[in-house]
Motif scaffolding. Structure first.
Motif, PDB file in Angstrom:
ATOM      1  N   GLY A 331      40.742  47.436  36.364  1.00 42.69           N
ATOM      2  CA  GLY A 331      39.419  48.030  36.226  1.00 42.69           C
ATOM      3  C   GLY A 331      38.888  48.669  37.497  1.00 42.69           C
ATOM      4  O   GLY A 331      37.735  49.123  37.523  1.00 42.69           O
ATOM      5  N   ILE A 332      39.681  48.707  38.555  1.00 41.52           N
ATOM      6  CA  ILE A 332      39.210  49.279  39.817  1.00 41.52           C
ATOM      7  C   ILE A 332      39.670  50.731  39.903  1.00 41.52           C
ATOM      8  O   ILE A 332      40.852  51.017  40.093  1.00 41.52           O
ATOM      9  CB  ILE A 332      39.746  48.469  41.022  1.00 41.52           C
ATOM     10  N   PRO A 333      38.752  51.701  39.757  1.00 41.26           N
ATOM     11  CA  PRO A 333      39.145  53.115  39.676  1.00 41.26           C
ATOM     12  C   PRO A 333      39.782  53.635  40.959  1.00 41.26           C
ATOM     13  O   PRO A 333      40.615  54.543  40.911  1.00 41.26           O
ATOM     14  CB  PRO A 333      37.833  53.836  39.363  1.00 41.26           C
ATOM     15  N   GLU A 334      39.395  53.093  42.108  1.00 38.36           N
ATOM     16  CA  GLU A 334      39.933  53.599  43.373  1.00 38.36           C
ATOM     17  C   GLU A 334      41.443  53.359  43.481  1.00 38.36           C
ATOM     18  O   GLU A 334      42.164  54.147  44.113  1.00 38.36           O
ATOM     19  CB  GLU A 334      39.219  52.949  44.555  1.00 38.36           C
ATOM     20  N   ILE A 335      41.929  52.257  42.897  1.00 39.02           N
ATOM     21  CA  ILE A 335      43.373  52.012  42.904  1.00 39.02           C
ATOM     22  C   ILE A 335      44.071  53.010  41.987  1.00 39.02           C
ATOM     23  O   ILE A 335      45.131  53.552  42.324  1.00 39.02           O
ATOM     24  CB  ILE A 335      43.685  50.561  42.484  1.00 39.02           C
ATOM     25  N   LYS A 336      43.454  53.283  40.845  1.00 41.52           N
ATOM     26  CA  LYS A 336      44.045  54.253  39.914  1.00 41.52           C
ATOM     27  C   LYS A 336      44.111  55.643  40.541  1.00 41.52           C
ATOM     28  O   LYS A 336      45.064  56.409  40.289  1.00 41.52           O
ATOM     29  CB  LYS A 336      43.253  54.305  38.609  1.00 41.52           C
ATOM     30  N   GLU A 337      43.127  55.999  41.348  1.00 37.16           N
ATOM     31  CA  GLU A 337      43.161  57.299  42.015  1.00 37.16           C
ATOM     32  C   GLU A 337      44.406  57.422  42.898  1.00 37.16           C
ATOM     33  O   GLU A 337      45.057  58.464  42.954  1.00 37.16           O
ATOM     34  CB  GLU A 337      41.899  57.486  42.854  1.00 37.16           C
ATOM     35  N   THR A 373      45.236  35.969  45.068  1.00 37.88           N
ATOM     36  CA  THR A 373      45.135  35.234  46.328  1.00 37.88           C
ATOM     37  C   THR A 373      43.679  35.094  46.763  1.00 37.88           C
ATOM     38  O   THR A 373      43.251  34.018  47.221  1.00 37.88           O
ATOM     39  CB  THR A 373      45.950  35.948  47.427  1.00 37.88           C
ATOM     40  N   LEU A 374      42.911  36.152  46.624  1.00 36.70           N
ATOM     41  CA  LEU A 374      41.498  36.086  47.016  1.00 36.70           C
ATOM     42  C   LEU A 374      40.709  35.167  46.084  1.00 36.70           C
ATOM     43  O   LEU A 374      39.798  34.446  46.530  1.00 36.70           O
ATOM     44  CB  LEU A 374      40.897  37.493  47.041  1.00 36.70           C
ATOM     45  N   GLU A 375      41.038  35.163  44.812  1.00 37.69           N
ATOM     46  CA  GLU A 375      40.392  34.214  43.892  1.00 37.69           C
ATOM     47  C   GLU A 375      40.677  32.772  44.324  1.00 37.69           C
ATOM     48  O   GLU A 375      39.776  31.920  44.320  1.00 37.69           O
ATOM     49  CB  GLU A 375      40.902  34.437  42.469  1.00 37.69           C
ATOM     50  N   GLU A 376      41.900  32.504  44.670  1.00 34.69           N
ATOM     51  CA  GLU A 376      42.281  31.172  45.131  1.00 34.69           C
ATOM     52  C   GLU A 376      41.613  30.831  46.464  1.00 34.69           C
ATOM     53  O   GLU A 376      41.255  29.685  46.725  1.00 34.69           O
ATOM     54  CB  GLU A 376      43.800  31.080  45.267  1.00 34.69           C
ATOM     55  N   SER A 377      41.435  31.835  47.296  1.00 31.69           N
ATOM     56  CA  SER A 377      40.776  31.618  48.590  1.00 31.69           C
ATOM     57  C   SER A 377      39.341  31.152  48.400  1.00 31.69           C
ATOM     58  O   SER A 377      38.841  30.304  49.155  1.00 31.69           O
ATOM     59  CB  SER A 377      40.816  32.910  49.416  1.00 31.69           C
ATOM     60  N   LEU A 378      38.675  31.701  47.405  1.00 26.07           N
ATOM     61  CA  LEU A 378      37.304  31.261  47.119  1.00 26.07           C
ATOM     62  C   LEU A 378      37.257  29.769  46.793  1.00 26.07           C
ATOM     63  O   LEU A 378      36.286  29.080  47.129  1.00 26.07           O
ATOM     64  CB  LEU A 378      36.728  32.068  45.953  1.00 26.07           C
ATOM     65  N   LYS A 379      38.300  29.262  46.150  1.00 26.82           N
ATOM     66  CA  LYS A 379      38.314  27.851  45.761  1.00 26.82           C
ATOM     67  C   LYS A 379      38.434  26.925  46.966  1.00 26.82           C
ATOM     68  O   LYS A 379      37.853  25.842  46.985  1.00 26.82           O
ATOM     69  CB  LYS A 379      39.475  27.580  44.794  1.00 26.82           C
ATOM     70  N   VAL A 380      39.182  27.329  47.979  1.00 29.60           N
ATOM     71  CA  VAL A 380      39.435  26.420  49.110  1.00 29.60           C
ATOM     72  C   VAL A 380      38.446  26.620  50.254  1.00 29.60           C
ATOM     73  O   VAL A 380      38.317  25.753  51.120  1.00 29.60           O
ATOM     74  CB  VAL A 380      40.881  26.571  49.624  1.00 29.60           C
ATOM     75  N   LEU A 381      37.739  27.753  50.266  1.00 28.70           N
ATOM     76  CA  LEU A 381      36.748  27.988  51.319  1.00 28.70           C
ATOM     77  C   LEU A 381      35.473  27.190  51.066  1.00 28.70           C
ATOM     78  O   LEU A 381      35.047  27.012  49.920  1.00 28.70           O
ATOM     79  CB  LEU A 381      36.388  29.465  51.400  1.00 28.70           C
ATOM     80  N   ARG A 382      34.865  26.729  52.138  1.00 29.59           N
ATOM     81  CA  ARG A 382      33.544  26.111  52.033  1.00 29.59           C
ATOM     82  C   ARG A 382      32.504  27.194  51.730  1.00 29.59           C
ATOM     83  O   ARG A 382      32.725  28.370  52.029  1.00 29.59           O
ATOM     84  CB  ARG A 382      33.185  25.425  53.357  1.00 29.59           C
ATOM     85  N   PRO A 383      31.355  26.824  51.166  1.00 27.52           N
ATOM     86  CA  PRO A 383      30.279  27.814  50.995  1.00 27.52           C
ATOM     87  C   PRO A 383      29.938  28.456  52.337  1.00 27.52           C
ATOM     88  O   PRO A 383      29.758  27.768  53.343  1.00 27.52           O
ATOM     89  CB  PRO A 383      29.125  26.968  50.464  1.00 27.52           C
ATOM     90  N   VAL A 411      38.581  44.858  45.821  1.00 28.37           N
ATOM     91  CA  VAL A 411      39.155  43.711  45.122  1.00 28.37           C
ATOM     92  C   VAL A 411      38.376  42.442  45.448  1.00 28.37           C
ATOM     93  O   VAL A 411      38.047  41.637  44.565  1.00 28.37           O
ATOM     94  CB  VAL A 411      40.641  43.536  45.509  1.00 28.37           C
ATOM     95  N   GLY A 412      38.051  42.260  46.714  1.00 28.61           N
ATOM     96  CA  GLY A 412      37.305  41.073  47.131  1.00 28.61           C
ATOM     97  C   GLY A 412      35.939  40.981  46.490  1.00 28.61           C
ATOM     98  O   GLY A 412      35.508  39.913  46.050  1.00 28.61           O
ATOM     99  N   GLU A 413      35.252  42.106  46.422  1.00 28.64           N
ATOM    100  CA  GLU A 413      33.935  42.124  45.783  1.00 28.64           C
ATOM    101  C   GLU A 413      34.059  41.819  44.298  1.00 28.64           C
ATOM    102  O   GLU A 413      33.208  41.131  43.725  1.00 28.64           O
ATOM    103  CB  GLU A 413      33.273  43.483  46.009  1.00 28.64           C
ATOM    104  N   GLN A 414      35.121  42.312  43.664  1.00 26.89           N
ATOM    105  CA  GLN A 414      35.299  42.049  42.237  1.00 26.89           C
ATOM    106  C   GLN A 414      35.489  40.569  41.956  1.00 26.89           C
ATOM    107  O   GLN A 414      34.959  40.051  40.952  1.00 26.89           O
ATOM    108  CB  GLN A 414      36.515  42.832  41.719  1.00 26.89           C
ATOM    109  N   VAL A 415      36.209  39.854  42.835  1.00 24.01           N
ATOM    110  CA  VAL A 415      36.459  38.430  42.562  1.00 24.01           C
ATOM    111  C   VAL A 415      35.302  37.534  43.005  1.00 24.01           C
ATOM    112  O   VAL A 415      35.293  36.340  42.685  1.00 24.01           O
ATOM    113  CB  VAL A 415      37.776  37.953  43.203  1.00 24.01           C
TER     114      VAL A 415
END
Length: 447
Positions: A331-337, A373-383, A411-415
């Motif tokens: 769903g990220i148009p910039e990658i499709k470009e 990987t970034l989704e998983e990073s959110l899980k292990v990072l502290r607030p 990508v980071g903003e999307q996750v």
């Protein structure tokens, strides 16, 4: 055999031209200072040289910027040979490292094993060298045919004959056998075997530029001198440590960054510092191919494939039919470009090779893998915790400019990351075109 980059079909990049004309930001470091830590002679770092490594100045910068102390925990999910963890341990900061490459995990673990009694290294070294001398007394050094037969007796099946000449191979095998047969605690044996691994490329015919290639054939090499020098450096570095540094926690784990939360406790990490692969068509197992083979981690194509499947897809040589990470970023148009532009240039050039047909799939799979990987990073990072990624732009596919940091920001903003920031770290020279590419630090924060 040439280096493994694909020569671009174009020499002009409008994106680079526009950036040169409009972007006045100065990089934080000079290009020549951004080499791998092991290339600059840093203690511990230069025990093993990894051509794709990065300078310890990067993790040092981030630790200082985020005011990380001994009360925090740092994680590198693409730890390589351990640069981030070494910087942390030297500063008394606890750390975890994760890597998909078995040898890299072994290398980082050896560089971070500071409980070993360095005063005992010389005695074990002398015993090993004596056994080596005994073993080599009967080697037919001056008989080429007999020496070749001796080399073939213990030549790993996965080792291409071009990579290592007969005489250095026999010497390496004799040294390895001497280490294995000398009575010593396992931690010393592992350190000595790591020292052998660290000299494999210098005594071989393999060259990096930074791609993998075969250079001038070395009929002989001073294996013993290189091995002894490596142990001397290890002994000196270990002897200079403080008790606090020795006792600082560090752990390096073999695993897949897309499953990070399976290895690291939730909300336990204050800061992640890493330099992930980027879509530059570098096949990362090639950069440790000799070491993987000699340590028994990769004995055939199947075992290499097992390692590569744990990796983010950064090369056309580790794309598989069943890959489906792209679904995370479709769903990220910039990658499709970007992929549309690659497809247009492929069509214009009439490109039909198997690797070229994989270019767009690779780009999608790369950014999809990084999304997981970034989704998983959110899980292990502290607030409030952050991840800092040192990442380069790329021209690897038909000279289409991939702004890697900008796309990973999307990508980071999307996750779910917030407050993204991109900082120009250095300008990198290319081996295949006239432009310098930006290497940026992308910083993302957990809410």
């Amino acid at each position: 055999m040439g280096f493994s980059y694909h020569k671009p079909t174009r020499s002009f990049c409008p994106v680079c031209e526009a950036l040169m004309n409009s972007d006045t930001a100065a990089p934080l470091i000079d290009t020549c200072d951004g080499r791998a830590s092991s290339a600059n002679g840093y203690p511990f770092h230069d025990w093993y040289h990894f051509v794709l490594g990065y300078t310890p100045t990067f993790p040092e910068y981030m630790l200082s910027r985020e005011q990380i102390t001994s009360k925090d925990v740092v994680l590198d999910p693409f730890v390589g040979s351990g640069t981030t963890q070494l910087v942390c341990k030297l500063k008394g900061i606890a750390s975890y490292g994760l890597d998909a490459n078995d040898f890299m995990v072994f290398a980082a673990s050896q560089k971070l094993n500071w409980t070993i009694d360095s005063s005992r290294i010389p005695a074990y070294r002398d015993q090993v060298l004596e056994r080596y001398r005994q073993q080599t007394q009967t080697v037919p050094w001056d008989d080429k045919e007999a020496l070749a037969a001796k080399a073939d007796e213990n030549r790993p099946a996965a080792l291409d004959r071009r990579y290592l000449s007969d005489k250095p191979l026999v010497k390496i095998n004799c040294l390895k056998r001497a280490i294995q047969e000398t009575p010593m605690p396992e931690e010393f044996r592992d350190l000595f075997l790591f020292a052998v691994s660290a000299i494999l490329v210098p005594v071989s015919n393999v060259k990096y530029g930074p791609g993998f290639g075969i250079g001038r054939k070395k009929e002989d090499a001073d294996v013993l001198q290189l091995f002894s020098q490596k142990l001397e450096r290890m002994t000196a570095d270990l002897s200079a440590l403080s008790p606090e540094q020795r006792n600082t926690f560090s752990k390096t784990i073999l695993g897949d960054s897309r499953r990070l939360s399976e290895y690291i406790a939730p909300e336990s990490v204050s800061l992640m510092i890493t330099s992930p692969p980027y879509p530059g068509d570098h096949e990362y197992t090639k950069h440790s191919k000799l070491e993987l083979i000699f340590n028994g981690y990769a004995t055939d194509l199947s075992s290499f494939r097992t390692i590569k499947k744990r990796m983010i897809r950064g090369s056309t040589t580790n794309i598989y039919r069943q890959d489906h990470d792209r679904q995370a970023v479709e769903g990220i148009p910039e990658i499709k470009e970007v992929t549309d532009e690659i497809e247009a240039r492929l069509a214009h050039d009439g490109a039909t090779s198997g690797f070229e047909k994989l270019y767009t799939k690779l780009v999608w799979e790369y950014f999809g893998g990084m999304a997981y990987t970034l989704e998983e990073s959110l899980k292990v990072l502290r607030p409030g915790g952050k991840i800092a990624l040192l990442i380069s732009d790329s021209h690897a596919f038909k000279m289409v400019h991939i702004k890697t940091a900008e796309l990973l920001k999307k990508v980071g903003e999307q996750v779910g990351f917030v407050h993204p920031e991109i900082i120009l770290w250095q300008m990198k020279n290319s081996t295949s075109h006239k432009y310098q590419l930006r290497e940026n630090i992308l910083i993302l924060q957990k809410k």
